[in-house]
Scaffold this active site. Structure first.
Site, PDB file in Angstrom:
ATOM      1  N   ASN A 210     -15.337  32.495 -16.244  1.00 22.04           N
ATOM      2  CA  ASN A 210     -14.417  32.275 -15.102  1.00 22.04           C
ATOM      3  C   ASN A 210     -15.047  32.454 -13.809  1.00 22.04           C
ATOM      4  O   ASN A 210     -16.373  33.069 -13.854  1.00 22.04           O
ATOM      5  CB  ASN A 210     -13.004  32.675 -15.225  1.00 22.04           C
ATOM      6  CG  ASN A 210     -12.920  34.242 -15.550  1.00 22.04           C
ATOM      7  OD1 ASN A 210     -13.535  34.777 -14.457  1.00 22.04           O
ATOM      8  ND2 ASN A 210     -12.687  34.772 -16.561  1.00 22.04           N
ATOM      9  N   PHE A 324      -2.894  42.458 -13.612  1.00 18.18           N
ATOM     10  CA  PHE A 324      -2.910  41.478 -12.754  1.00 18.18           C
ATOM     11  C   PHE A 324      -2.208  40.199 -13.315  1.00 18.18           C
ATOM     12  O   PHE A 324      -2.641  39.945 -14.459  1.00 18.18           O
ATOM     13  CB  PHE A 324      -4.629  41.259 -12.463  1.00 18.18           C
ATOM     14  CG  PHE A 324      -4.849  42.162 -11.129  1.00 18.18           C
ATOM     15  CD1 PHE A 324      -4.883  43.532 -11.166  1.00 18.18           C
ATOM     16  CD2 PHE A 324      -4.923  41.496  -9.820  1.00 18.18           C
ATOM     17  CE1 PHE A 324      -5.357  44.293 -10.159  1.00 18.18           C
ATOM     18  CE2 PHE A 324      -5.311  42.299  -8.783  1.00 18.18           C
ATOM     19  CZ  PHE A 324      -5.357  43.743  -8.894  1.00 18.18           C
ATOM     20  N   LYS A 338       4.778  38.561 -17.486  1.00 17.60           N
ATOM     21  CA  LYS A 338       3.809  39.299 -18.281  1.00 17.60           C
ATOM     22  C   LYS A 338       4.106  40.767 -17.979  1.00 17.60           C
ATOM     23  O   LYS A 338       3.929  41.428 -18.891  1.00 17.60           O
ATOM     24  CB  LYS A 338       2.421  39.027 -17.263  1.00 17.60           C
ATOM     25  CG  LYS A 338       2.093  37.643 -17.888  1.00 17.60           C
ATOM     26  CD  LYS A 338       0.781  37.101 -16.738  1.00 17.60           C
ATOM     27  CE  LYS A 338       0.205  35.741 -17.126  1.00 17.60           C
ATOM     28  NZ  LYS A 338      -0.569  35.041 -16.515  1.00 17.60           N
TER      29      LYS A 338
HETATM   30  O1  PMT Z   1     -12.923  39.310  -9.246  1.00 21.24           O
HETATM   31  P1  PMT Z   1     -12.452  38.465  -8.021  1.00 21.24           P
HETATM   32  O2  PMT Z   1     -13.484  37.422  -7.602  1.00 21.24           O
HETATM   33  O3  PMT Z   1     -12.338  39.436  -6.916  1.00 21.24           O
HETATM   34  O4  PMT Z   1     -11.016  37.846  -8.226  1.00 21.24           O
HETATM   35  C1  PMT Z   1      -9.968  38.698  -8.619  1.00 21.24           C
HETATM   36  C2  PMT Z   1      -8.835  38.243  -9.648  1.00 21.24           C
HETATM   37  C3  PMT Z   1      -8.466  36.967  -9.212  1.00 21.24           C
HETATM   38  C4  PMT Z   1     -10.154  37.770 -10.591  1.00 21.24           C
HETATM   39  C5  PMT Z   1      -7.923  39.290  -9.972  1.00 21.24           C
HETATM   40  O5  PMT Z   1      -7.450  39.797  -8.787  1.00 21.24           O
HETATM   41  C6  PMT Z   1      -7.029  38.729 -11.180  1.00 21.24           C
HETATM   42  O6  PMT Z   1      -6.249  38.244 -10.864  1.00 21.24           O
HETATM   43  N1  PMT Z   1      -7.424  39.167 -12.291  1.00 21.24           N
HETATM   44  C7  PMT Z   1      -6.541  38.856 -13.522  1.00 21.24           C
HETATM   45  C8  PMT Z   1      -7.364  37.460 -14.157  1.00 21.24           C
HETATM   46  C9  PMT Z   1      -6.568  37.265 -15.199  1.00 21.24           C
HETATM   47  O7  PMT Z   1      -7.042  37.265 -16.410  1.00 21.24           O
HETATM   48  O8  PMT Z   1      -5.151  36.937 -15.216  1.00 21.24           O
HETATM   49  P2  PMT Z   1      -4.200  36.614 -16.357  1.00 21.24           P
HETATM   50  O9  PMT Z   1      -2.947  36.184 -15.837  1.00 21.24           O
HETATM   51  O10 PMT Z   1      -5.036  35.507 -17.014  1.00 21.24           O
HETATM   52  O11 PMT Z   1      -3.978  37.916 -17.343  1.00 21.24           O
HETATM   53  C10 PMT Z   1      -3.123  38.815 -17.236  1.00 21.24           C
HETATM   54  C11 PMT Z   1      -3.677  40.221 -17.408  1.00 21.24           C
HETATM   55  O12 PMT Z   1      -4.025  40.146 -18.847  1.00 21.24           O
HETATM   56  C12 PMT Z   1      -4.775  40.724 -16.442  1.00 21.24           C
HETATM   57  O13 PMT Z   1      -4.822  42.045 -16.140  1.00 21.24           O
HETATM   58  C13 PMT Z   1      -5.958  40.557 -17.450  1.00 21.24           C
HETATM   59  O14 PMT Z   1      -6.748  41.623 -17.297  1.00 21.24           O
HETATM   60  C14 PMT Z   1      -5.269  40.920 -18.794  1.00 21.24           C
HETATM   61  N2  PMT Z   1      -5.669  40.085 -20.029  1.00 21.24           N
HETATM   62  C15 PMT Z   1      -5.853  38.938 -20.157  1.00 21.24           C
HETATM   63  C16 PMT Z   1      -6.405  38.152 -21.124  1.00 21.24           C
HETATM   64  C17 PMT Z   1      -6.792  38.791 -22.301  1.00 21.24           C
HETATM   65  N3  PMT Z   1      -7.555  38.413 -23.273  1.00 21.24           N
HETATM   66  N4  PMT Z   1      -6.970  40.290 -22.104  1.00 21.24           N
HETATM   67  C18 PMT Z   1      -6.448  40.936 -20.888  1.00 21.24           C
HETATM   68  O15 PMT Z   1      -6.451  42.128 -20.993  1.00 21.24           O
END
Ligand code: PMT
Length: 406
Positions: A210, A324, A338
Site C-alpha cells: 500500500n 490508527f 475499531k
Molecule cells: O506512513 P504514512 O505515509 O505517513 O501514512 C500514515 C498512515 C495513513 C499509514 C497512518 O497514519 C495510518 O492510518 N495507519 C493505519 C493504516 C491502517 O492499516 O488502517 P486500518 O484502518 O486498515 O487498520 C486499523 C489498525 O489495525 C491500524 O492500527 C493497523 O496498524 C492495525 N492492523 C490492521 C490490519 C492488520 N492485519 N493488522 C493490524 O495491526
C-alpha cells in the site's frame, strides 16, 4: 511552533577540522528558521573564517571577550541570556577540558560558565584523544554539570585513523537539540511503534502493498524519543533512515511484523500501531517469477492476522494500546467500531482522501477518539500531530496512575 523554528541557538565552534561541518549546521539551523548566533574560538577561526559563519547566520560572529564588548555590555553574560540553548560543535579535547575545569579564559568558555540555559556538546577529535582517560573524565564531569554530551561517531577520521571521534551527524544533533525543548513526560516509558506498509510476496519479483511511507510512524518514534521514552520502532519497507537513539527493526511482511511485535509487546507500556498492515497475503507465493501466459492471473488471497486485535486481546492491565484507522468515509463510526472491537485505549482516525492528510504527505489531519469522546486535531505536520497523540497518551497514562493510587 514546529521544530527549531524561532529557537535562539548560540553555536560555539572550537578548533577542529570538523568546524566546516559547523558551517553546514549553521545553514541547517537557518533553513529551519532558528535564530543563530555564533561564537568562534581563535583556533576555530584558523579552520573556517568568521565571514563564512557571518554570511550563513546572517549576523556578525562573536570571537573575543573584549573586542566584542567595546561598551562594557558584558557579552559573555548577555549572549546566553538572549539564547534558548547553547550548542558546542565541534567540541575539541581542549575545549572540553577547559569547560570541565570551569575556566573562563576565552569568550566561549566564559559564556558556558555564565549560562543558565541547556548546553549540548558535540565532541570531535582524534580517537586516541577521545579515549584518553583525561578526556573521558572531563566528559563525565560535563555530564555531572547537567550538560548533554553526544557520543562522537565512529569511522575514518581526518588524521587518517579509524575510530571514535567523528562529529555526530546533524540529524542526531538536531534530535538532541529538539529534546532539550521537549517535555520529559515519557521518561522511563517503554514504547513500541510500528510504521510503514507491509509487503506480501506474489513471486520473487512482485508483491502486494500500500502507499504508506512510514512518515507518521517515524514522526511518532522521533517525538517519543525526544520526550524521554525508550523506543522500539518496527518498520515495514520504507525509504526513511533509522532515527538515531532507538532500536529499529526492519520487517517485510505482516507475518514478520506480527512475530517481531509479539516478541516484544509484553515488555512495553505503550504500543502504537501506525503501520498500514496488509489485510491479505497471497496464499502461496510462487517460487519463480510468474510468466505472462494466458489472458490473466488469478491470485488466491488469505487473511493476515490482525496484529492490533491480537494485542488488544492480550493487553496487560498497565498497557496503553493505540491504533490508527485509515478511513475514506464514515470516519467516526469506523473509528468507534475499531476502538471497541480491538480493545484499544485510543484510536487515531485519519482521512486518507484529504489532499494533505494520510498516506505519504508530510502533514496529517486526525481525530483522536477514546472512551471519553473525540477530539479533532487541525492540519499539522506529522511531527506536530505525533506530539498531540503523545499528549493524549500521557493523559491516559496519568489517569491510569490516578485510578491505581485512588
Ligand atoms: O506512513 P504514512 O505515509 O505517513 O501514512 C500514515 C498512515 C495513513 C499509514 C497512518 O497514519 C495510518 O492510518 N495507519 C493505519 C493504516 C491502517 O492499516 O488502517 P486500518 O484502518 O486498515 O487498520 C486499523 C489498525 O489495525 C491500524 O492500527 C493497523 O496498524 C492495525 N492492523 C490492521 C490490519 C492488520 N492485519 N493488522 C493490524 O495491526
Amino acid at each position: 511552533m514546529a521544530g527549531l523554528q524561532g529557537k535562539r541557538i548560540l553555536l560555539g565552534v572550537s578548533g577542529s577540522i570538523a568546524a566546516y561541518k559547523a558551517a553546514e549546521w549553521t545553514r541547517e539551523l537557518v533553513k529551519e528558521e532558528a535564530l543563530v548566533q555564533v561564537i568562534l574560538t581563535e583556533a576555530a577561526e584558523r579552520f573556517v573564517p568568521a565571514l563564512t559563519f557571518a554570511a550563513l547566520a546572517g549576523t556578525s560572529v562573536h570571537r573575543d571577550m573584549f573586542a566584542d564588548d567595546p561598551e562594557g555590555m558584558m557579552a559573555h553574560i548577555n549572549l546566553s541570556r538572549e539564547a534558548d540553548a547553547l550548542l558546542i560543535a565541534p567540541a575539541t579535547a581542549q575545549t572540553i577540558a577547559r569547560l570541565a575545569a570551569g575556566m573562563a579564559d576565552n569568550l566561549l568558555s566564559a559564556v558556558v560558565l555564565a549560562a543558565r540555559i541547556p548546553v549540548l556538546i558535540c565532541p570531535a577529535m582524534n580517537s586516541a584523544m577521545f579515549n584518553h582517560p583525561a578526556t573521558q573524565d572531563n566528559i563525565r564531569r560535563l555530564r555531572q554539570f547537567g550538560y548533554r554530551v553526544l557520543q562522537p561517531g565512529c569511522g575514518g577520521l581526518a588524521c587518517g585513523e579509524v575510530g571514535d571521534g567523528r562529529l555526530p551527524d546533524w540529524d542526531e544533533a538536531r534530535e538532541a537539540l529538539l529534546s532539550l525543548f521537549a517535555p520529559t513526560d515519557l521518561r522511563g516509558i517503554k514504547v513500541l511503534i510500528t510504521a510503514g506498509p507491509t509487503r506480501e510476496a506474489i513471486d520473487p519479483a512482485r508483491y502486494l502493498s500500500n502507499r504508506s511511507s512510514g512518515k507518521m510512524g517515524f514522526a511518532l518514534a522521533r517525538t517519543a524519543m525526544r520526550r524521554g521514552a525508550s523506543v522500539t520502532l518496527v518498520a515495514g519497507p520504507v525509504a526513511l533512515a533509522d532515527p538515531p537513539g532507538m532500536e529499529v527493526l526492519r520487517v517485510e511482511s505482516a507475518k514478520e511484523m506480527a512475530e517481531c511485535v509479539f516478541a516484544r509487546s509484553a515488555q512495553c507500556r505503550v504500543i502504537v500501531k501506525a503501520a498500514a498492515v496488509a489485510d491479505f497475503a497471497v496464499e502461496a507465493a510462487a517460487e519463480h517469477k510468474i510468466k505472462k501466459t494466458g489472458t490473466g492471473l488469478q491470485l488466491d488471497l488469505v487473511k493476515n492476522i490482525d496484529i492490533l486485535a491480537e494485542l488488544g486481546s492480550r493487553k496487560g492491565p498497565r498497557q496503553i494500546l493505540v491504533g490508527f484507522a485509515a478511513e475514506s468515509r464514515e470516519h467516526l463510526q469506523e473509528g468507534t467500531r475499531k476502538l471497541q472491537e480491538k480493545n484499544l485505549d485510543l484510536i487515531v482516525i485519519n482521512d486518507i482522501l484529504g489532499a494533505h492528510s494520510g498516506f505519504d504527505v508530510d502533514t496529517n489531519q486526525v481525530t483522536l477518539l477514546d472512551q471519553n469522546g473525540s477530539q479533532e486535531i487541525p492540519l499539522l505536520s506529522k511531527e506536530d500531530t505525533a506530539d498531540r497523540i503523545w499528549d493524549a497518551v500521557c493523559a491516559l497514562l496519568s489517569s491510569a496512575g490516578e485510578k491505581r493510587s485512588g
